[in-house]
Motif scaffolding. Structure first.
Motif, short mmCIF file in Angstrom:
data_model
loop_
_atom_site.label_atom_id
_atom_site.label_comp_id
_atom_site.label_asym_id
_atom_site.label_seq_id
_atom_site.Cartn_x
_atom_site.Cartn_y
_atom_site.Cartn_z
N PHE A 13 -2.12 -18.30 9.75
CA PHE A 13 -2.12 -18.05 9.51
C PHE A 13 -1.43 -19.16 7.78
CE2 PHE A 13 2.50 -16.60 7.75
CZ PHE A 13 2.57 -15.68 7.25
N GLY A 14 -1.64 -20.09 7.66
CA GLY A 14 -1.09 -21.52 6.77
C GLY A 14 -2.22 -20.86 6.26
N SER A 15 -3.62 -21.36 6.49
CA SER A 15 -4.72 -21.39 5.45
C SER A 15 -4.72 -19.52 4.54
CB SER A 15 -5.81 -21.66 6.31
OG SER A 15 -6.24 -20.40 6.90
N LEU A 16 -4.54 -18.07 5.47
CA LEU A 16 -4.48 -17.65 5.39
C LEU A 16 -3.60 -17.25 3.46
CD1 LEU A 16 -5.34 -14.19 4.28
CD2 LEU A 16 -3.66 -13.94 6.42
N GLN A 17 -1.93 -17.70 3.82
CA GLN A 17 -0.91 -18.13 2.90
C GLN A 17 -1.71 -18.88 1.40
OE1 GLN A 17 2.03 -16.28 2.74
NE2 GLN A 17 2.10 -17.17 1.04
N ASN A 21 -1.37 -17.61 -1.80
CA ASN A 21 -1.07 -18.61 -3.18
C ASN A 21 -2.02 -18.60 -4.10
OD1 ASN A 21 1.65 -18.26 -1.82
ND2 ASN A 21 1.58 -20.37 -1.05
N ARG A 22 -3.08 -19.30 -3.74
CA ARG A 22 -3.96 -19.75 -4.58
C ARG A 22 -4.28 -18.02 -5.90
NH1 ARG A 22 -6.52 -22.89 -0.62
NH2 ARG A 22 -8.21 -21.08 -0.58
N LEU A 23 -4.76 -17.48 -5.14
CA LEU A 23 -5.21 -15.69 -5.39
C LEU A 23 -4.36 -15.86 -6.44
CD1 LEU A 23 -7.01 -12.98 -5.74
CD2 LEU A 23 -5.47 -12.39 -3.94
N PHE A 24 -2.74 -15.74 -6.03
CA PHE A 24 -1.40 -15.48 -7.41
C PHE A 24 -1.63 -16.32 -8.07
CE2 PHE A 24 -0.41 -12.47 -3.68
CZ PHE A 24 -0.07 -10.77 -4.51
N ASP A 25 -2.34 -17.69 -8.36
CA ASP A 25 -1.71 -19.27 -9.68
C ASP A 25 -2.84 -18.32 -9.94
OD1 ASP A 25 0.56 -20.32 -8.00
OD2 ASP A 25 -0.92 -21.07 -7.12
#
Length: 150
Positions: A13-17, A21-25
């Motif tokens: 889950f952490g790596s998915l999050q 986050n990188r996608l939105f950034d």
């Protein structure tokens, strides 16, 4: 020989999050760097519409938008609110670490019933809140009929 691993649903889950986050950034960074496709229509202001019985009231949240940058049109039963929230460079662009607020052009359109009196529409703008009052035509308002007792 295979090793058994205990299933941990939270492990990935952490790596998915992080990936989300990188996608939105990356998306926001593209908008900050002037990606016209992202800047154009990148946001739509929140709108509430209610019926008082006498009129329809449209309230739109337009924080950071100047009155001069708002256009309101009524054509063929469609109310259109459009404008632009401009990005003010108070700080040089390269100094931004994150830009999360939305900027750019916006358009919101709503179909109105035929009973709106277009000649009596009023608009007010105060502290980033646009209020439109769309009165109903006289013949469209509900009439209370009294009953005489004989």
């Amino acid at each position: 020989m295979r090793t058994l691993r205990t299933f941990d649903p939270w492990r990935d889950f952490g790596s998915l999050q992080d990936r989300i986050n990188r996608l939105f950034d990356d998306t926001l960074r593209g908008a900050a760097e002037g990606d016209e496709d992202l800047m154009r229509g990148a946001w739509a202001p929140a709108v509430d519409i209610h019926d008082t019985g006498e009129e329809f009231v449209v309230t739109a949240d337009l924080p950071g938008v100047n009155k001069e940058d708002i256009e309101i049109d009524l054509k063929d039963g469609t109310l259109t609110i459009k404008g632009e929230k401009k990005f003010e460079e108070k700080v040089p662009r390269e100094n931004y670490i994150r830009i999360e607020r939305s900027y750019g052009r916006f358009v919101r359109s709503f179909s109105l019933p035929n009973n709106v009196d277009a000649n009596k529409i009023k608009a007010t703008f105060n502290n980033g809140i646009l209020d439109l009052h769309l009165p109903k035509k006289e013949e469209a308002k509900p009439k209370q009929i009294t009953i005489d007792v004989k």
